[in-house]
Design a protein around this motif. Structure first.
Motif, PDB file in Angstrom:
ATOM      1  N   PHE A  61       0.976  -1.187   0.427  1.00  0.00           N
ATOM      2  CA  PHE A  61      -0.413  -0.147  -0.345  1.00  0.00           C
ATOM      3  C   PHE A  61       0.730   1.373   0.240  1.00  0.00           C
ATOM      4  O   PHE A  61       0.208   2.142  -0.362  1.00  0.00           O
ATOM      5  CB  PHE A  61      -0.843  -0.219   1.098  1.00  0.00           C
ATOM      6  CG  PHE A  61      -2.338  -0.810   0.750  1.00  0.00           C
ATOM      7  CD1 PHE A  61      -2.009  -1.568  -0.246  1.00  0.00           C
ATOM      8  CD2 PHE A  61      -2.623  -1.050   1.859  1.00  0.00           C
ATOM      9  CE1 PHE A  61      -3.594  -2.402  -0.474  1.00  0.00           C
ATOM     10  CE2 PHE A  61      -3.816  -2.350   2.049  1.00  0.00           C
ATOM     11  CZ  PHE A  61      -4.150  -3.133   0.461  1.00  0.00           C
TER      12      PHE A  61
ATOM     13  N   LEU B 223     -12.768   0.623  -2.074  1.00  0.00           N
ATOM     14  CA  LEU B 223     -11.206   0.236  -1.294  1.00  0.00           C
ATOM     15  C   LEU B 223     -10.291   0.325  -2.337  1.00  0.00           C
ATOM     16  O   LEU B 223      -9.606   1.235  -2.058  1.00  0.00           O
ATOM     17  CB  LEU B 223     -11.734  -0.572  -0.391  1.00  0.00           C
ATOM     18  CG  LEU B 223     -10.145  -0.006   0.720  1.00  0.00           C
ATOM     19  CD1 LEU B 223     -10.724   1.196   1.410  1.00  0.00           C
ATOM     20  CD2 LEU B 223     -10.506  -0.944   2.206  1.00  0.00           C
ATOM     21  N   LYS B 224     -10.089  -0.317  -2.883  1.00  0.00           N
ATOM     22  CA  LYS B 224      -8.902  -0.802  -3.727  1.00  0.00           C
ATOM     23  C   LYS B 224      -8.679  -0.027  -4.885  1.00  0.00           C
ATOM     24  O   LYS B 224      -7.633   0.649  -5.085  1.00  0.00           O
ATOM     25  CB  LYS B 224      -8.427  -2.339  -4.306  1.00  0.00           C
ATOM     26  CG  LYS B 224      -8.135  -3.470  -3.206  1.00  0.00           C
ATOM     27  CD  LYS B 224      -8.703  -5.002  -4.029  1.00  0.00           C
ATOM     28  CE  LYS B 224      -8.428  -6.081  -2.611  1.00  0.00           C
ATOM     29  NZ  LYS B 224      -8.670  -7.395  -3.871  1.00  0.00           N
TER      30      LYS B 224
ATOM     31  N   LEU C 125     -15.045  -3.607  -0.962  1.00  0.00           N
ATOM     32  CA  LEU C 125     -13.421  -3.925  -1.045  1.00  0.00           C
ATOM     33  C   LEU C 125     -12.764  -3.826  -2.241  1.00  0.00           C
ATOM     34  O   LEU C 125     -11.744  -2.882  -2.281  1.00  0.00           O
ATOM     35  CB  LEU C 125     -12.830  -5.871  -0.891  1.00  0.00           C
ATOM     36  CG  LEU C 125     -11.641  -5.596  -0.555  1.00  0.00           C
ATOM     37  CD1 LEU C 125     -10.923  -5.562  -0.078  1.00  0.00           C
ATOM     38  CD2 LEU C 125     -12.372  -7.259  -0.415  1.00  0.00           C
ATOM     39  N   ASN C 126     -13.467  -3.423  -3.578  1.00  0.00           N
ATOM     40  CA  ASN C 126     -12.764  -3.423  -4.726  1.00  0.00           C
ATOM     41  C   ASN C 126     -12.932  -1.965  -5.219  1.00  0.00           C
ATOM     42  O   ASN C 126     -12.161  -1.341  -5.554  1.00  0.00           O
ATOM     43  CB  ASN C 126     -13.989  -3.887  -5.912  1.00  0.00           C
ATOM     44  CG  ASN C 126     -13.915  -5.711  -6.430  1.00  0.00           C
ATOM     45  OD1 ASN C 126     -12.609  -5.560  -5.975  1.00  0.00           O
ATOM     46  ND2 ASN C 126     -14.491  -6.018  -6.403  1.00  0.00           N
TER      47      ASN C 126
ATOM     48  N   ASN D 282     -11.882  -7.717   4.554  1.00  0.00           N
ATOM     49  CA  ASN D 282     -11.372  -9.480   4.315  1.00  0.00           C
ATOM     50  C   ASN D 282     -11.877 -10.910   5.342  1.00  0.00           C
ATOM     51  O   ASN D 282     -12.268 -11.245   4.895  1.00  0.00           O
ATOM     52  CB  ASN D 282      -9.505  -9.374   4.406  1.00  0.00           C
ATOM     53  CG  ASN D 282      -9.351  -9.147   2.294  1.00  0.00           C
ATOM     54  OD1 ASN D 282     -10.050  -9.654   1.343  1.00  0.00           O
ATOM     55  ND2 ASN D 282      -8.226  -8.165   2.471  1.00  0.00           N
TER      56      ASN D 282
ATOM     57  N   LYS E  60      -9.147  -0.925   7.489  1.00  0.00           N
ATOM     58  CA  LYS E  60     -10.775  -1.112   6.828  1.00  0.00           C
ATOM     59  C   LYS E  60     -10.321  -1.957   5.399  1.00  0.00           C
ATOM     60  O   LYS E  60     -10.945  -3.605   5.820  1.00  0.00           O
ATOM     61  CB  LYS E  60     -11.501   0.024   5.565  1.00  0.00           C
ATOM     62  CG  LYS E  60     -12.560  -0.059   5.408  1.00  0.00           C
ATOM     63  CD  LYS E  60     -12.974   1.316   4.944  1.00  0.00           C
ATOM     64  CE  LYS E  60     -14.394   1.071   4.675  1.00  0.00           C
ATOM     65  NZ  LYS E  60     -15.091   2.878   4.300  1.00  0.00           N
ATOM     66  N   SER E  61      -9.838  -2.574   4.808  1.00  0.00           N
ATOM     67  CA  SER E  61      -9.239  -3.520   3.751  1.00  0.00           C
ATOM     68  C   SER E  61      -9.554  -4.706   4.684  1.00  0.00           C
ATOM     69  O   SER E  61      -9.676  -5.970   4.495  1.00  0.00           O
ATOM     70  CB  SER E  61      -8.141  -3.357   3.482  1.00  0.00           C
ATOM     71  OG  SER E  61      -7.510  -4.755   2.202  1.00  0.00           O
ATOM     72  N   ASP E  62      -8.685  -4.922   5.030  1.00  0.00           N
ATOM     73  CA  ASP E  62      -8.568  -6.142   6.908  1.00  0.00           C
ATOM     74  C   ASP E  62      -9.743  -6.051   7.332  1.00  0.00           C
ATOM     75  O   ASP E  62      -9.812  -7.966   6.914  1.00  0.00           O
ATOM     76  CB  ASP E  62      -7.124  -5.890   7.781  1.00  0.00           C
ATOM     77  CG  ASP E  62      -5.529  -5.670   7.398  1.00  0.00           C
ATOM     78  OD1 ASP E  62      -5.273  -6.247   6.096  1.00  0.00           O
ATOM     79  OD2 ASP E  62      -5.315  -5.309   8.034  1.00  0.00           O
TER      80      ASP E  62
ATOM     81  N   GLU F  22      -7.386 -13.469  -0.667  1.00  0.00           N
ATOM     82  CA  GLU F  22      -7.263 -12.597  -2.118  1.00  0.00           C
ATOM     83  C   GLU F  22      -7.881 -14.118  -2.498  1.00  0.00           C
ATOM     84  O   GLU F  22      -8.839 -14.127  -3.729  1.00  0.00           O
ATOM     85  CB  GLU F  22      -6.314 -12.133  -2.057  1.00  0.00           C
ATOM     86  CG  GLU F  22      -6.061 -10.353  -1.878  1.00  0.00           C
ATOM     87  CD  GLU F  22      -5.055  -9.825  -2.794  1.00  0.00           C
ATOM     88  OE1 GLU F  22      -4.341 -10.499  -2.974  1.00  0.00           O
ATOM     89  OE2 GLU F  22      -4.637  -8.550  -1.692  1.00  0.00           O
TER      90      GLU F  22
ATOM     91  N   LEU G  80      -6.609   3.206   5.877  1.00  0.00           N
ATOM     92  CA  LEU G  80      -7.324   2.054   4.626  1.00  0.00           C
ATOM     93  C   LEU G  80      -6.982   0.620   4.467  1.00  0.00           C
ATOM     94  O   LEU G  80      -8.117   0.354   4.240  1.00  0.00           O
ATOM     95  CB  LEU G  80      -6.691   2.823   3.341  1.00  0.00           C
ATOM     96  CG  LEU G  80      -6.767   3.725   2.736  1.00  0.00           C
ATOM     97  CD1 LEU G  80      -6.684   4.503   0.829  1.00  0.00           C
ATOM     98  CD2 LEU G  80      -8.546   4.239   2.264  1.00  0.00           C
ATOM     99  N   THR G  81      -5.644   0.608   5.200  1.00  0.00           N
ATOM    100  CA  THR G  81      -4.603  -0.619   5.186  1.00  0.00           C
ATOM    101  C   THR G  81      -6.410  -2.010   6.785  1.00  0.00           C
ATOM    102  O   THR G  81      -6.286  -2.710   5.892  1.00  0.00           O
ATOM    103  CB  THR G  81      -3.878  -1.080   5.702  1.00  0.00           C
ATOM    104  OG1 THR G  81      -3.202  -0.206   4.855  1.00  0.00           O
ATOM    105  CG2 THR G  81      -2.995  -2.172   5.971  1.00  0.00           C
TER     106      THR G  81
END
Length: 365
Positions: free
Chosen positions: A11, A161-162, A158-159, A139, A134-136, A352, A131-132
């Motif tokens: 990231f 966010l990416k 998630l997409n 997932n 939130k991504s975790d 992923e 952001l990291t």
């Protein structure tokens, strides 16, 4: 732990380097370390990322040191146990005096001083921290979800966010054309960006950055016809552990994860349990793993397969021909192809891969 280190590196991103981009081979790095809590004569290791031992040292009176030269700043880690999953610290090494301070059992929390690139890395990490996290969180929710509809909504979130993260990364590169961090970030994320945008970002960089190792990597990518999502893989053949030639064509009609690894690659070996879970869950649903080792010594390759219980298709590419053909530079690396041999994803790691397979085979959720 490797997962979080990988996300952190990714990231900011997959960052490297030092305070400048000029190579200075006349200078050396010196890592001066202090670790509380280990007995005298405890061994400590400096390893290049993803996992080759570069040097070792003994801890005496809580002190240790490493000295050497790097042609260009790079990613390394320090660990008391090179196979440890939680007690290691990944950081950027350049030819300067670097101070390392930590406590036994908490090396991953080590404080680093003296590396300008590490300072940039940590600053960027802090920027992407929310952001990291939130991504975790998403997932984990996807992993625990028992509802197909809920899982689909989470994947959409998630997409988004990416995409947001990638946009911020591109903005950083565009706004910082004189920072080595920018060309490094571009060299790692360029596969996710349309090639015409990569060109624009690349030629906006300062000349010295474009001529650096990482700049040359981007330039090579721009000029080379590479394999990206949507491209079709040409069939190839490689020998398996018995010496028989195995063709990718033998598995036509299946979704195949082409996975590059090596027996000496620690992150590759750490990924095996996750691959086993995915393989066990989806092998009956037209899913196969076609593993390709880039080992040069077959004995070590075969030994690693037995140790890790890798039950899928195992082949070896001792000359690195297929590895180079598919334009990979490091391991672990992988790509997922559909039943027609079309690339539908690249470099899926951990959850992923499971998420992608759940998307392909929703009945198995």
């Amino acid at each position: 732990m490797i997962k979080y280190l990988y996300i952190g590196i990714k990231f900011m991103l997959f960052i490297v380097l030092l305070n400048g981009c000029t190579n200075n081979n006349d200078r050396k790095f010196k890592i001066i370390g202090t670790i509380d809590g280990y007995k005298d004569s405890t061994m400590i290791y400096l390893c290049s990322y993803p996992g080759k031992v570069v040097d070792s040292s003994c801890i005496v009176n809580n002190q240790f040191s490493f000295t050497g030269t790097v042609p260009e700043p790079g990613l390394y880690f320090i660990s008391q146990d090179i196979w440890a999953d939680s007690d290691l610290k990944v950081f950027w090494v350049e030819n300067s005096v670097i101070k390392f301070k930590a406590s036994a059992g908490y090396l991953y929390k080590a404080k680093i001083q003296g590396s300008s690139l590490q300072k940039q890395y940590e600053k960027c990490s802090f920027t992407f921290r929310n952001l990291t996290l939130k991504s975790d969180s998403i997932n984990n929710l996807i992993k625990d979800s028992r509802s197909v509809d809920e899982s689909k909504k989470l994947k959409i979130e998630l997409n988004i966010l990416k995409d947001s993260i990638l946009l911020k990364e591109k903005q950083f590169i565009s706004s910082n054309p004189d920072k080595l961090y920018s060309v490094l970030l571009l060299s790692e994320e360029m596969y996710k960006i349309p090639k015409n945008e990569v060109k624009g970002l690349f030629f906006n960089l300062k000349d010295d950055l474009r001529s650096s190792t990482y700049g040359k990597k981007v330039e090579y990518y721009i000029n080379k016809a590479s394999f990206n999502i949507g491209d079709k893989i040409k069939p190839f053949e490689l020998p398996n552990t018995q010496g028989d030639t195995i063709s990718l064509l033998n598995y036509k009609g299946k979704y195949i994860l082409i996975d590059f690894w090596a027996s000496w690659c620690i992150p590759c070996r750490k990924e095996i349990p996750t691959l086993l879970k995915s393989y066990s869950k989806f092998k009956k649903d037209s899913f196969e793993i076609f593993a390709i080792s880039i080992d040069t010594k077959k004995e070590k390759w075969k030994k690693a397969i037995l140790e890790d219980s890798s039950v899928w298709i195992n082949t070896i590419d001792t000359k690195g021909e297929i590895f180079e053909l598919l334009d990979f530079k490091t391991v672990p690396s992988n790509l997922l192809i559909d039943t027609n041999g079309i690339i539908i994803a690249k470099n899926l790691r951990g959850v992923e891969l499971m998420n992608k397979l759940n998307e392909i085979f929703p009945d198995q959720q």
